[in-house]
Structures are given as structure tokens and as C-alpha cells.
Design a protein around this motif. Structure first.
Motif, mmCIF file in Angstrom:
data_model
loop_
_atom_site.group_PDB
_atom_site.id
_atom_site.type_symbol
_atom_site.label_atom_id
_atom_site.label_comp_id
_atom_site.label_asym_id
_atom_site.label_seq_id
_atom_site.Cartn_x
_atom_site.Cartn_y
_atom_site.Cartn_z
ATOM 1 N N THR A 1 47.463 33.686 16.742
ATOM 2 C CA THR A 1 46.666 32.500 17.023
ATOM 3 C C THR A 1 45.929 32.115 15.757
ATOM 4 O O THR A 1 45.545 32.991 14.973
ATOM 5 N N PRO A 2 45.718 30.834 15.509
ATOM 6 C CA PRO A 2 44.985 30.428 14.305
ATOM 7 C C PRO A 2 43.478 30.358 14.513
ATOM 8 O O PRO A 2 42.756 29.943 13.624
ATOM 9 N N ASP A 3 42.982 30.751 15.674
ATOM 10 C CA ASP A 3 41.559 30.630 15.958
ATOM 11 C C ASP A 3 40.747 31.546 15.034
ATOM 12 O O ASP A 3 40.904 32.765 15.073
ATOM 13 N N PRO A 4 39.859 30.984 14.198
ATOM 14 C CA PRO A 4 39.129 31.796 13.220
ATOM 15 C C PRO A 4 38.198 32.819 13.850
ATOM 16 O O PRO A 4 37.843 33.808 13.212
ATOM 17 N N THR A 5 37.772 32.583 15.101
ATOM 18 C CA THR A 5 36.869 33.512 15.759
ATOM 19 C C THR A 5 37.437 34.923 15.753
ATOM 20 O O THR A 5 36.732 35.895 15.472
ATOM 21 N N LEU A 6 38.716 35.048 16.059
ATOM 22 C CA LEU A 6 39.331 36.361 16.128
ATOM 23 C C LEU A 6 39.457 37.005 14.749
ATOM 24 O O LEU A 6 39.350 38.229 14.613
ATOM 25 N N PHE A 7 39.684 36.193 13.722
ATOM 26 C CA PHE A 7 39.772 36.748 12.372
ATOM 27 C C PHE A 7 38.410 37.292 11.926
ATOM 28 O O PHE A 7 38.322 38.360 11.317
ATOM 29 N N HIS A 8 37.348 36.554 12.245
ATOM 30 C CA HIS A 8 36.012 37.029 11.892
ATOM 31 C C HIS A 8 35.678 38.297 12.668
ATOM 32 O O HIS A 8 35.078 39.231 12.122
ATOM 33 N N TRP A 9 36.057 38.327 13.946
ATOM 34 C CA TRP A 9 35.837 39.549 14.742
ATOM 35 C C TRP A 9 36.574 40.727 14.122
ATOM 36 O O TRP A 9 36.008 41.818 13.991
ATOM 37 N N ALA A 10 37.841 40.523 13.762
ATOM 38 C CA ALA A 10 38.642 41.613 13.208
ATOM 39 C C ALA A 10 38.030 42.125 11.897
ATOM 40 O O ALA A 10 37.996 43.337 11.645
ATOM 41 N N SER A 11 37.543 41.225 11.067
ATOM 42 C CA SER A 11 36.968 41.623 9.784
ATOM 43 C C SER A 11 35.701 42.439 9.966
ATOM 44 O O SER A 11 35.380 43.303 9.149
ATOM 45 N N ARG A 12 34.979 42.184 11.081
ATOM 46 C CA ARG A 12 33.687 42.833 11.283
ATOM 47 C C ARG A 12 33.755 44.034 12.217
ATOM 48 O O ARG A 12 32.984 44.980 12.059
ATOM 49 N N ALA A 13 34.658 44.003 13.182
ATOM 50 C CA ALA A 13 34.645 45.033 14.226
ATOM 51 C C ALA A 13 35.796 46.022 14.129
ATOM 52 O O ALA A 13 35.816 47.004 14.864
#
Length: 374
Positions: free
Chosen positions: A183-195
């Protein structure tokens, strides 16, 4: 001679459990039969039967109804579903497909969150979900247990706001071995980078487009131990930049997917936008020298149009830039039913990269699109 029933020899429960543990958890027919053999067989059989669960939505009137795929003929209203979900204590693999989470009854939603938080859960897949607000998606992500080893998101979207500007705390970093961000939704990328502890990732799949461009690179920079990476380009062109894979120094298998649509190229002509295959080549140029296997997926309606996209034989020089490379597979992903066009596409690819073809490193095949049933 009469025998006292109490003196009958029985098989130790530990041995029964060991035998049942050898049954394939996906073989529900066998497990259902085992559950009926004897009382001693039932607990372990049922535990395995419900170790993998799929939750599907069914909207009827004003109610959101959930169905367990294991019992597809039983439809349950949300309150009943919540009670059933709360009783499932050994779910290891969970697949959820709920299109609109805001239609869920709050009781059922909390039951799903509790199910996700089970310490037994090792794999979760969320497919085709829309969250009206970021807090809805964040609430789900915060439920992920430390036991999780694999997480997959396909076609998950939110009304995006930048997570970096929010005070969001996650329990602890997840030690995922596999992460699929389809998915291109940035929310998940930011979550992955932090969590997510990116150093633990062995398998990674991301989509790259204009919206997720800035969020993808930090993920790649942290995935230094990833061995298999699948990069899918979605609606972006080389003028916007391309991912840099240079820090993925343990990468062994690289798969790149590109959608080739000649009509889109015609529509953007004169606007400074380039061939979408150039994105793949730019990313490939940054690949570390450890890459041994390369897969290039070219999704195209008509393989006869490949010549519009494939220019200079860039791949022919891979032996110099990627010294560990063993093989290159170019998969023409097409639902075209014209056999002549399909064969022409294969021959064109082989002719476009003669050095790879002559050295026996190149395999060109045609495959149907995922979900086409072909």
C-alpha cells in the motif's frame, strides 16, 4: 472374565498431543475428525483448528456481520461475534478483510483488537481496509504483540496525516522477520520506521509512489540485514527520484515490479515525465554487489508494446555491477489471450538482452496477473 473399566490402559495425554501436533494445521477435515475420536483428542484438535483465523465482513441492513472462514455457513451479528472472538486463545495466524472499519460495532472492534493482541499471534495480514481517521489505524497497530513475526498490509488506506507530528507511543519495537507493505499509505511506513526493529527484517516488500517517496527511504536505510526485497512501483516516474538500496548490504534476492501502460505514456507526453521502466533501472543501479537473484515483473496488457518501454539493454551490464548475480528472470505479467503476442514478448526480451541470454542467465516467461485465476 470381566474387566474393570478403571483398569483399562489409556494413551498418555502427552503422547496424544505429540501425535496431533504432527497434523497439518490447514488440514481442517482431518482435525475435525480427530476432535471426534475421544475427549482426550478434542482440546488439542480444537486448538489447531482455530490456530488460523480469517475474519470477513458482510454488511446487511445497518449491521456489520462477521464470518469466520472456518465456519463459512454461520453468520454472526457483532455482539455474538465479540463473544466468540474473545474465546479464541490460540490464534497464531490472522487474516482480516474489513473494508470500512467505521461500520464495526464498538464491542466487536474491541474484540478484534483483543484478538490481535494475543501473545500466541505470529502472523497477521490485513487486506482491503479503509480507516476514516489515523487514530483508528494507529489503535490497531498498537495492539500488535511482541510475538509477531510477520505482518502484511495490502490496499490499506487512511485519511493520512503525518504520524511524525503526533505523540504516539508504541509498546516496544517489533522483531518482525517479514514485512509486506502493499500500500502507498505513508502512515504504515512511518509506523514501520518507528515501531519495527528494521535490523531483524529478512523479507521486505514495499510499494513506491509519489506519496510514499519520503517515507520509503528511511525504511530501506534501516533494513540492513534484509535478504529478500520486492519493490513495486506504483504510478510514479523517474523525475521524482528513486529508492536507494545501497545500505541493504545482505540483499540476495531483488524483485522489482513495474506497470507499463502505453496510454499513460501518451497522456503525459510533453510534461517531462519519463518511461516508468527507468524507475526500475535507477533503483537497480543502487543495488549492493551481494545480489544473486534478480526478478523483473513487467505488467503490461499487450506484450507487443514492450518495445515502447525497453530501450538500451541496461541489464546486459549487470555482470559488471553485480558480480554475485547468478540469474535474471523477466516475468511478463499479462492477461492477454493472444498467444502470438505473448511469444513475441518473450522473444523481444531475449533479443533486448542478448548477453544475458547467451550466457544462460536470462529466463523470460509470461505469467497471469495475481488473482486472475489463470
Amino acid at each position: 472374565m470381566a474387566h474393570d473399566s478403571a483398569s483399562r490402559e489409556t494413551c498418555p495425554q502427552e503422547l496424544v498431543d505429540l501425535i496431533l501436533d504432527e497434523v497439518d494445521p490447514t488440514d481442517k477435515v482431518t482435525l475435525n475428525s480427530c476432535a471426534l475420536v475421544a475427549r482426550s483428542f478434542r482440546p488439542t484438535s480444537q486448538k489447531l483448528i482455530f490456530s488460523e483465523l480469517t475474519i470477513l465482513p458482510w454488511k446487511r441492513d445497518q449491521y456489520t456481520i462477521l464470518a469466520l472462514q472456518l465456519r463459512p455457513t454461520i453468520w454472526m451479528q457483532s455482539v455474538i461475534s465479540a463473544g466468540i472472538l474473545s474465546a479464541l486463545n490460540n490464534v497464531k495466524s490472522l487474516k482480516i478483510r474489513i473494508r470500512s472499519w467505521h461500520h464495526l460495532d464498538s464491542t466487536c472492534e474491541q474484540a478484534i483488537y483483543s484478538l490481535i493482541a494475543r501473545s500466541s499471534l505470529s502472523s497477521i495480514k490485513i487486506d482491503g481496509a479503509y480507516f476514516q481517521t489515523n487514530p483508528k489505524l494507529v489503535a490497531l497497530l498498537q495492539c500488535f504483540p511482541a510475538s509477531l513475526e510477520s505482518a502484511s498490509f495490502s490496499k490499506v488506506f487512511t485519511n493520512w496525516t503525518d504520524l511524525t507530528s503526533e505523540s504516539i507511543q508504541f509498546k516496544s519495537q517489533l522483531h518482525l522477520a517479514s514485512l509486506h507493505l502493499g500500500t502507498p499509505d505513508p502512515t504504515l511506513f512511518h509506523w514501520a520506521s518507528r515501531a519495527v526493529d528494521l535490523r531483524c527484517l529478512q523479507h521486505l516488500h514495499t510499494i513506491f509512489d509519489d506519496d510514499a517517496m519520503d517515507a520509503v527511504q528511511p525504511l530501506l536505510d534501516g533494513a540492513i540485514n534484509t535478504e529478500t526485497y520486492h519493490l513495486s512501483f506504483w504510478g510514479c516516474y523517474s523525475h521524482t527520484g528513486s529508492p536507494n538500496l545501497g545500505k541493504m548490504q545482505r540483499l540476495r534476492t531483488l524483485e522489482i515490479s513495474v506497470e507499463l501502460n502505453w496510454m499513460d505514456i501518451l497522456e503525459v507526453a510533453g510534461q517531462g515525465l519519463d518511461n516508468p521502466l527507468d524507475d526500475a533501472m535507477l533503483a537497480l543501479a543502487t543495488a549492493p554487489p551481494t545480489v544473486e537473484h534478480l526478478v523483473l515483473n513487467l505488467e503490461i496488457d499487450n506484450p507487443n508494446e514492450l518495445h515502447h518501454f525497453m530501450g538500451p539493454a541496461t541489464l546486459n551490464h549487470l555482470g559488471e555491477t553485480l558480480p554475485a548475480l547468478h540469474d535474471v528472470a523477466i516475468r511478463i505479467v499479462s492477461s492477454c489471450d493472444d498467444d502470438a503476442a505473448l511469444q513475441h514478448g518473450i522473444r523481444y526480451v531475449e533479443a533486448a538482452f542478448p548477453r544475458l541470454h547467451q550466457r544462460g542467465m536470462l529466463t523470460a516467461i509470461v505469467v497471469p496477473p495475481t488473482g486472475s485465476g489463470g
